[in-house]
Structures are given as C-alpha cells and as structure tokens.
Motif scaffolding. Structure first.
Motif, PDB file in Angstrom:
ATOM      1  N   HIS A  32     -11.224   0.989  12.359  1.00  0.00           N
ATOM      2  CA  HIS A  32     -10.353   1.485  11.289  1.00  0.00           C
ATOM      3  C   HIS A  32     -11.184   2.216  10.254  1.00  0.00           C
ATOM      4  O   HIS A  32     -12.424   2.159  10.262  1.00  0.00           O
ATOM      5  CB  HIS A  32      -9.594   0.330  10.640  1.00  0.00           C
ATOM      6  CG  HIS A  32     -10.480  -0.712  10.013  1.00  0.00           C
ATOM      7  ND1 HIS A  32     -11.007  -1.767  10.728  1.00  0.00           N
ATOM      8  CD2 HIS A  32     -10.961  -0.843   8.744  1.00  0.00           C
ATOM      9  CE1 HIS A  32     -11.746  -2.508   9.930  1.00  0.00           C
ATOM     10  NE2 HIS A  32     -11.754  -1.970   8.726  1.00  0.00           N
ATOM     11  N   GLN A  36      -7.345   1.595   5.102  1.00  0.00           N
ATOM     12  CA  GLN A  36      -6.192   1.353   5.965  1.00  0.00           C
ATOM     13  C   GLN A  36      -5.712  -0.091   5.826  1.00  0.00           C
ATOM     14  O   GLN A  36      -6.400  -0.940   5.250  1.00  0.00           O
ATOM     15  CB  GLN A  36      -6.547   1.669   7.419  1.00  0.00           C
ATOM     16  CG  GLN A  36      -6.692   3.171   7.675  1.00  0.00           C
ATOM     17  CD  GLN A  36      -6.799   3.501   9.155  1.00  0.00           C
ATOM     18  OE1 GLN A  36      -7.760   3.132   9.813  1.00  0.00           O
ATOM     19  NE2 GLN A  36      -5.812   4.214   9.685  1.00  0.00           N
ATOM     20  N   HIS A  37      -4.519  -0.352   6.375  1.00  0.00           N
ATOM     21  CA  HIS A  37      -3.953  -1.685   6.286  1.00  0.00           C
ATOM     22  C   HIS A  37      -3.390  -2.102   7.640  1.00  0.00           C
ATOM     23  O   HIS A  37      -3.378  -1.304   8.596  1.00  0.00           O
ATOM     24  CB  HIS A  37      -2.860  -1.738   5.208  1.00  0.00           C
ATOM     25  CG  HIS A  37      -1.658  -0.885   5.500  1.00  0.00           C
ATOM     26  ND1 HIS A  37      -1.622   0.463   5.237  1.00  0.00           N
ATOM     27  CD2 HIS A  37      -0.456  -1.188   6.066  1.00  0.00           C
ATOM     28  CE1 HIS A  37      -0.453   0.959   5.586  1.00  0.00           C
ATOM     29  NE2 HIS A  37       0.275  -0.020   6.099  1.00  0.00           N
ATOM     30  N   SER A  53       2.512  -6.703   4.997  1.00  0.00           N
ATOM     31  CA  SER A  53       1.390  -5.767   5.094  1.00  0.00           C
ATOM     32  C   SER A  53       0.241  -6.225   4.210  1.00  0.00           C
ATOM     33  O   SER A  53       0.466  -6.666   3.066  1.00  0.00           O
ATOM     34  CB  SER A  53       1.833  -4.363   4.671  1.00  0.00           C
ATOM     35  OG  SER A  53       2.797  -3.856   5.562  1.00  0.00           O
ATOM     36  N   SER A  55      -3.956  -5.053   3.111  1.00  0.00           N
ATOM     37  CA  SER A  55      -5.059  -4.105   3.221  1.00  0.00           C
ATOM     38  C   SER A  55      -6.247  -4.749   3.906  1.00  0.00           C
ATOM     39  O   SER A  55      -6.473  -5.957   3.784  1.00  0.00           O
ATOM     40  CB  SER A  55      -5.479  -3.625   1.827  1.00  0.00           C
ATOM     41  OG  SER A  55      -4.443  -2.893   1.214  1.00  0.00           O
ATOM     42  N   LEU A  97      -3.094   0.945  10.128  1.00  0.00           N
ATOM     43  CA  LEU A  97      -1.988   1.772   9.681  1.00  0.00           C
ATOM     44  C   LEU A  97      -2.404   2.574   8.449  1.00  0.00           C
ATOM     45  O   LEU A  97      -3.196   2.107   7.638  1.00  0.00           O
ATOM     46  CB  LEU A  97      -0.781   0.890   9.338  1.00  0.00           C
ATOM     47  CG  LEU A  97      -0.272  -0.024  10.464  1.00  0.00           C
ATOM     48  CD1 LEU A  97       0.801  -0.962   9.925  1.00  0.00           C
ATOM     49  CD2 LEU A  97       0.270   0.797  11.626  1.00  0.00           C
ATOM     50  N   GLY A  98      -1.809   3.759   8.300  1.00  0.00           N
ATOM     51  CA  GLY A  98      -2.051   4.585   7.115  1.00  0.00           C
ATOM     52  C   GLY A  98      -3.150   5.601   7.350  1.00  0.00           C
ATOM     53  O   GLY A  98      -4.215   5.257   7.870  1.00  0.00           O
ATOM     54  N   TRP A 100      -3.468   8.385   4.777  1.00  0.00           N
ATOM     55  CA  TRP A 100      -3.638   9.133   3.538  1.00  0.00           C
ATOM     56  C   TRP A 100      -4.572   8.419   2.574  1.00  0.00           C
ATOM     57  O   TRP A 100      -5.483   9.016   2.012  1.00  0.00           O
ATOM     58  CB  TRP A 100      -2.268   9.356   2.891  1.00  0.00           C
ATOM     59  CG  TRP A 100      -2.307   9.942   1.516  1.00  0.00           C
ATOM     60  CD1 TRP A 100      -1.981   9.323   0.344  1.00  0.00           C
ATOM     61  CD2 TRP A 100      -2.714  11.267   1.156  1.00  0.00           C
ATOM     62  NE1 TRP A 100      -2.151  10.174  -0.712  1.00  0.00           N
ATOM     63  CE2 TRP A 100      -2.597  11.377  -0.254  1.00  0.00           C
ATOM     64  CE3 TRP A 100      -3.163  12.374   1.883  1.00  0.00           C
ATOM     65  CZ2 TRP A 100      -2.913  12.536  -0.939  1.00  0.00           C
ATOM     66  CZ3 TRP A 100      -3.475  13.535   1.191  1.00  0.00           C
ATOM     67  CH2 TRP A 100      -3.355  13.606  -0.195  1.00  0.00           C
ATOM     68  N   PHE A 101      -4.341   7.138   2.390  1.00  0.00           N
ATOM     69  CA  PHE A 101      -5.139   6.347   1.442  1.00  0.00           C
ATOM     70  C   PHE A 101      -6.380   5.828   2.171  1.00  0.00           C
ATOM     71  O   PHE A 101      -6.569   4.631   2.374  1.00  0.00           O
ATOM     72  CB  PHE A 101      -4.302   5.205   0.878  1.00  0.00           C
ATOM     73  CG  PHE A 101      -4.898   4.566  -0.353  1.00  0.00           C
ATOM     74  CD1 PHE A 101      -4.689   5.106  -1.606  1.00  0.00           C
ATOM     75  CD2 PHE A 101      -5.654   3.420  -0.243  1.00  0.00           C
ATOM     76  CE1 PHE A 101      -5.235   4.528  -2.734  1.00  0.00           C
ATOM     77  CE2 PHE A 101      -6.212   2.826  -1.371  1.00  0.00           C
ATOM     78  CZ  PHE A 101      -5.994   3.380  -2.616  1.00  0.00           C
ATOM     79  N   CYS A 211      -5.128   1.775  -6.748  1.00  0.00           N
ATOM     80  CA  CYS A 211      -4.362   0.759  -6.022  1.00  0.00           C
ATOM     81  C   CYS A 211      -4.090  -0.432  -6.925  1.00  0.00           C
ATOM     82  O   CYS A 211      -4.983  -0.904  -7.641  1.00  0.00           O
ATOM     83  CB  CYS A 211      -5.126   0.297  -4.778  1.00  0.00           C
ATOM     84  SG  CYS A 211      -4.185  -0.833  -3.727  1.00  0.00           S
ATOM     85  N   ARG A 235      -4.977   9.782  -5.087  1.00  0.00           N
ATOM     86  CA  ARG A 235      -4.246   9.091  -4.027  1.00  0.00           C
ATOM     87  C   ARG A 235      -3.906   7.677  -4.501  1.00  0.00           C
ATOM     88  O   ARG A 235      -4.776   6.986  -5.046  1.00  0.00           O
ATOM     89  CB  ARG A 235      -5.069   9.054  -2.741  1.00  0.00           C
ATOM     90  CG  ARG A 235      -5.409  10.455  -2.248  1.00  0.00           C
ATOM     91  CD  ARG A 235      -6.101  10.458  -0.904  1.00  0.00           C
ATOM     92  NE  ARG A 235      -6.406  11.822  -0.491  1.00  0.00           N
ATOM     93  CZ  ARG A 235      -6.909  12.158   0.689  1.00  0.00           C
ATOM     94  NH1 ARG A 235      -7.160  11.197   1.580  1.00  0.00           N
ATOM     95  NH2 ARG A 235      -7.156  13.415   0.988  1.00  0.00           N
ATOM     96  N   GLU A 237      -1.789   3.829  -3.971  1.00  0.00           N
ATOM     97  CA  GLU A 237      -1.154   2.815  -3.130  1.00  0.00           C
ATOM     98  C   GLU A 237      -0.719   1.697  -4.059  1.00  0.00           C
ATOM     99  O   GLU A 237      -1.515   1.216  -4.876  1.00  0.00           O
ATOM    100  CB  GLU A 237      -2.127   2.298  -2.074  1.00  0.00           C
ATOM    101  CG  GLU A 237      -1.478   1.342  -1.080  1.00  0.00           C
ATOM    102  CD  GLU A 237      -2.332   1.147   0.161  1.00  0.00           C
ATOM    103  OE1 GLU A 237      -2.273   2.005   1.061  1.00  0.00           O
ATOM    104  OE2 GLU A 237      -3.075   0.154   0.216  1.00  0.00           O
TER     105      GLU A 237
END
Length: 240
Positions: A32, A36-37, A53, A55, A97-98, A100-101, A211, A235, A237
C-alpha cells in the motif's frame, strides 16, 4: 475488485489510555501507499456483520499492516478491536483503498502534514515512509493538534524525530487544553501562525495533507487557503 482478506492479530500496543495500535498479518497483502486505508469487517457467530474504515498507520512492510484505533463511545467495532480482539484471532480486511490522500515517495514537493487528534494515523505512515528514505528527499513538517499530552500518539516516533534535530523532518505539537510544562506554544486551537512556516509557504509549493474531525479539517484547510495555498494542493480526509 478488491477482495476480503484474512488478517491475524499479532500484537497490540497502547497509544494513549484508550487508543491502541494493532499489528496484523494479512493473507496475500499486495502492499500500500502511505495515507491509504482499509475496510475492516467483523462477523458475529449469528452472522451479523459490521464494517468500518481505518487508516493504515505504517508504510508497506510485506504482509504486515498496522491500524491505530480510538474506541468510539458506544461503538460496536472500535472498542472490540482496541480491547477485546484476542491475539492470534482473525478479522477480515479489504484494501488498500483510496488513491487521492496518499504520498508517493519520489515526489519532490515539501510536505506539510496537519493532524487533528486520531487523524495523525495516516500522517504517521507518511512520516515513517519519509524517514525510511533518509536524506536528499523533500522536507516534512507535522503540525499535530491534540487535547493534552496524554492524547499524544506515536510517542517513540515523535520523540525520535525531536532527538534527531533534523531540520528536514520536524514536528510541532499544538495542545488545545493542557500542555506539558515549558511548552513554547500557548494552548489553543490551530491558527494561521502554526501553518505559516519557512519552507512550507505557498511559494515553496508544498503539498498539504489535513486529517481529523470534520470541524478541524475545515478550519485547517481554510487557514491554508487564506495563507495562499492552492486548494488543489490541500488534500483532506475527515471523520465524524
């Protein structure tokens, strides 16, 4: 299509009086990027399932992942993960997952990390990935807003950065209610002055990652934009 994978708990360590970091091994984990998460799925004996979910709080390391969990009051997943999930038992995870961040090692931009409370988890993964690269990589700064010293996560990581005194990787804790004796900053909410830093100003072209809880993220992101940072370079989250 990402599949659910079996993840076995290997160890658990405290981050605060209530928060815990879980160390898991995941069957067939593909690796990863920092930031990501994953989705976590618990299945009860009667078949009831709950999905949440979380992180990833460490960079990729083979089949091992780390999740840092703050138990939510009256929650049905986070209190179990933090306190009752037995070592050697398994849950299911889906991810990573993810897209962008995330921070991709090799980018030349300075990186400004802005965390509110448990929002420090994905930013810790970015910090650790940056430290793994050593010198001659972009500078990082973490502005970490937290209630009091007892809520400070990743103590060994942050203490190690402070002791190294490397100007290319720095951390500032921004206490909102109580600070340790001699702390140079007055307690209070994050301000523009906390984010107006040499090397991380708009002219330096930093990439900012923010975040935390929704109200914190909106405040911090607005402060950055008012300082002149391009919105597409900030960015975010959020949770809660």
């Amino acid at each position: 299509m990402t599949d659910w994978r079996r993840a076995e708990l290997r160890a658990r360590t405290p981050e605060s009086a209530t928060a815990r970091t879980l160390y898991l091994t995941v069957d067939g984990w593909p690796g990863h990027l920092p930031g990501q998460h994953v989705d976590v799925r618990l299945t009860a004996d009667d078949g009831y399932q709950a999905v949440r979910s979380y992180s990833l709080s460490a960079p990729a390391d083979g089949d091992r992942i780390e999740l840092s969990v703050q138990p939510a009051p009256h929650g049905e997943v986070s209190p179990y993960l933090a306190d009752d999930f037995p070592t050697g038992a398994a849950i299911e995870v889906k991810g990573p997952l993810g897209g962008w961040f995330v921070w991709k090692p090799g980018r030349p931009d300075p990186v400004l990390l802005v965390a509110g409370g448990s929002g420090v988890a994905p930013l810790a993964a970015m910090l650790r990935a940056r430290l793994d690269l050593g010198g001659d990589v972009p500078p990082f700064h973490l502005a970490y807003s937290l209630r009091d010293p007892g809520q400070r996560w990743f103590g060994p990581l942050l203490d190690g950065i402070a002791e190294a005194e490397d100007p290319a990787v720095t951390v500032a804790c921004l206490y909102t209610r109580a600070a340790p004796p001699g702390h140079p900053r007055p307690v209070g909410r994050i301000t523009a002055a906390d984010l107006d830093l040499p090397g991380f100003r708009p002219a330096d072209g930093p990439l900012a990652f923010v975040c935390g809880p929704t109200a914190f993220v909106e405040r911090a992101a607005n402060l950055l934009v008012h300082l002149g940072h391009r919105p597409d370079r900030v960015r975010t989250e959020r949770f809660g």
